[in-house]
Write an enzyme that holds these catalytic residues in place. Structure first.
Site, short mmCIF file in Angstrom:
data_model
loop_
_atom_site.label_atom_id
_atom_site.label_comp_id
_atom_site.label_asym_id
_atom_site.label_seq_id
_atom_site.Cartn_x
_atom_site.Cartn_y
_atom_site.Cartn_z
N GLY A 1 0.76 -1.24 0.09
CA GLY A 1 0.03 -0.15 -0.31
C GLY A 1 0.86 1.30 0.10
O GLY A 1 2.15 1.10 -0.49
N SER A 2 0.40 2.09 0.65
CA SER A 2 1.09 3.53 0.62
C SER A 2 2.07 3.71 1.55
O SER A 2 2.16 2.90 2.60
CB SER A 2 -0.26 4.83 0.86
OG SER A 2 -0.38 4.48 2.28
N VAL A 3 2.76 4.69 1.39
CA VAL A 3 4.13 4.89 2.44
C VAL A 3 3.67 5.43 3.73
O VAL A 3 3.86 4.89 4.90
CB VAL A 3 5.06 5.88 1.67
CG1 VAL A 3 5.98 6.48 2.91
CG2 VAL A 3 5.65 5.60 0.57
N GLY B 1 0.46 4.85 5.02
CA GLY B 1 -0.29 3.64 5.66
C GLY B 1 0.72 2.69 6.33
O GLY B 1 0.69 1.98 7.32
N GLY B 2 1.57 2.36 5.30
CA GLY B 2 2.58 1.04 5.64
C GLY B 2 3.59 1.67 6.62
O GLY B 2 3.79 0.77 7.56
N GLU C 1 5.46 -3.16 1.44
CA GLU C 1 5.84 -2.71 0.19
C GLU C 1 5.12 -1.47 0.13
O GLU C 1 3.86 -1.15 0.20
CB GLU C 1 5.32 -3.46 -1.05
CG GLU C 1 5.50 -2.93 -2.55
CD GLU C 1 5.05 -3.64 -3.30
OE1 GLU C 1 4.28 -2.97 -4.46
OE2 GLU C 1 4.83 -4.80 -3.49
N CYS D 1 2.44 -1.06 -9.33
CA CYS D 1 3.53 -0.47 -8.39
C CYS D 1 4.70 -0.35 -8.99
O CYS D 1 5.75 0.36 -8.53
CB CYS D 1 3.67 -1.50 -7.16
SG CYS D 1 3.46 -3.28 -7.56
#
Length: 509
Positions: free
Chosen positions: A221-223, A225-226, A245, A282
């Site tokens: 997912g996103s930077v 959220g991750g 990721e 991605c």
């Protein structure tokens, strides 16, 4: 935690279609994790595990029409793309079943005592065991291959780890259908259906990574959220591995000789790669270093023609669409940035592909143009025009970690003449997969594949695609001077399971 309805939403209209479930409470997350934990013993037998994975693939294929229809209604990715992705997902399940049957992933090593060694070696036997319950966070852009039955789930189950999946809000109904299919497959092999748990909701995802019985997590997912989940995993009283990721720019370097040799082919290929799946892959090439001069101009013209002839498309949800439109506008307003084909809003529910150009010198030093070095999710790429090799190198030196990095070389450069090897050496520290004369979109499911890279591409050195993805959910254990009768079958001298192993320094297959 207040429960809220979970709706299936049509991205083509932005309208709610049906209520699918409710967001899981903390108690419901706890129940799902404990059910998964209780199912661990049923996965202990490798024969049962591999049969379960194969049955899951068969049942998913049997429900293909229903699953593809449900996926298209929630993602607008189209039946052709989704049918192919489902086939890939089933292939992954069977590939991991083969890995389980072979047994090499256990890394069995046996050393008999050697009193003559310095220092003396006792009887040592080492192999790998499953970690326990794995939390899987589904991705938005691959509703099959990186979701409930995707690579994280398949590799975790293959390792002997039950999973609890946090469904992605963009395809909740599909997530329920797929989870139910996996549970049916489990029950056919007397595996408790709790071996695959499913929860919905943002707070449920946070509760999941904090649960004391969760031993590892996989995220795509996103930077933002991750990183939040990564930090939560590290802040636990007992920290756990978090294989995330998060984001990738996937730089492409086009040499002047390559542009002179085949500018039109490269431009057309770039257009196809950056707009594939409406730019929602991605590994989309998000930054392209192209030379100035006549050859570079030809490349840009070819890219312009190809992108101009690409239709507008629907993104996975309206939040992504709004972020794309705003992000493109912010980038286009920067000094010296041009838009040969303006990306942005199409109709009320679509986006139009396009690309931006900028002098590479604007990216070679820190400043307001750093925004162009951040991923913009959707059908856009940035073409940075460089004057010489040192300018291109200065831009590369400023890039964060990526999933992929690509170089396009001329025929002579590919044969070892010129700077080909030097450019590969520059790209290798930046990415987990380095391509020559190709495009990064399309990640083959193969034993040698590596889908990962330096942070922020991923938070670990592991891959989430290919056979070695199973290694994320295992830990090594060594037994010293344990009597043969007490050892696991995998570590006994007579090798009753017929496993590949290293026995007293010699590889046995």
């Amino acid at each position: 935690m207040a429960a809220a309805p979970v709706w299936s939403v049509d991205p083509r209209t932005g309208k709610q279609r049906e209520q699918v479930a409710v967001e899981a409470t903390a108690q419901e997350v706890d129940t799902a994790v404990r059910a998964a934990h209780a199912a661990r013993g049923a996965l202990a037998d490798r024969t049962v595990r591999s049969a379960f994975l194969r049955t899951a693939a068969e049942l998913l294929e049997g429900a293909k029409d229903h699953l593809v229809e449900a996926a298209d209604a929630e993602t607008a990715l189209g039946p052709v793309r989704l049918t192919g992705e489902l086939a890939r997902t089933c292939y992954q399940l069977r590939a991991f079943a083969d890995i389980v049957d072979e047994g090499a992933f256990l890394d069995v090593v046996i050393n008999h005592p050697d009193a003559t060694a310095t220092p003396p070696i006792p009887d040592l036997r080492r192999y790998k065991v499953p970690l326990g319950v794995v939390a899987v966070y589904s991705a938005s852009n691959f509703p099959f291959a990186f979701s409930v039955a995707g690579g994280d789930t398949a590799s975790a189950l293959a390792a002997g780890c039950p999973v609890v999946v946090k469904a992605h809000p963009d395809h909740p109904a599909l997530s329920e259908f797929v989870a139910a299919t996996l549970r049916r497959a489990a029950e056919q092999h007397d595996i408790p259906k709790g071996v695959v748990g499913l929860v919905h909701g943002f707070e449920a995802g946070v509760e999941l990574v904090k649960h004391p019985l969760v031993t590892a997590a996989g995220f795509t997912g996103s930077v933002r959220g991750g990183r939040a989940l990564f930090d939560a995993a590290a802040a636990r009283p007992v920290p756990i591995p978090f294989h995330g990721e998060l984001g990738s720019l996937n730089p492409v370097v086009i040499t002047e000789a390559a542009a002179a040799e085949r500018a039109e082919t490269i431009g057309t290929g770039l257009a196809g790669s950056m707009t594939m799946g409406v730019g929602q892959f991605c590994v989309k090439p998000g930054l392209v270093l192209a030379p100035t001069g006549a050859a570079g101009d030809r490349l840009v013209k070819s890219l312009t023609d190809a992108v101009s002839n690409t239709d507008a498309g629907v993104l996975l949800d309206h939040r992504m669409r709004d972020n794309f439109v705003a992000g493109v506008a912010e980038r286009a307003e920067l000094p010296d940035v041009d838009a040969p084909v303006t990306p942005g809003a199409g109709s009320e529910h679509t986006v139009s592909p396009g690309f931006l150009t900028v002098p590479a010198r604007r990216l070679a030093a820190e400043g307001e143009h750093d925004l162009l070095l951040e991923e913009c999710f959707g059908p856009i790429t940035v073409v940075a025009r460089y004057e010489d090799d040192s300018e291109a190198g200065a831009v590369l030196s400023r890039l964060p970690g990526n999933l992929t990095a690509t170089v396009h070389l001329s025929s002579e450069e590919a044969e070892g003449q010129g700077r080909g090897a030097e450019i590969l050496a520059e790209l290798t520290p930046l990415a987990g997969r380095v391509l020559v004369n190709g495009w990064p979109t399309g990640v083959a499911v193969a034993p040698a594949q590596h889908h990962g890279g330096p942070y922020p591409a991923t938070t670990s050195t592991s891959t989430s695609v290919g056979g070695t993805a199973i290694e994320r959910w295992l830990r090594p254990v060594a037994y010293q001077n344990a009597p043969e009768a007490l050892l696991p079958a995998e570590l006994r001298d007579d090798n009753p399971l017929g496993l590949p192993r290293r026995f007293n320094g010699r590889l046995e297959r």
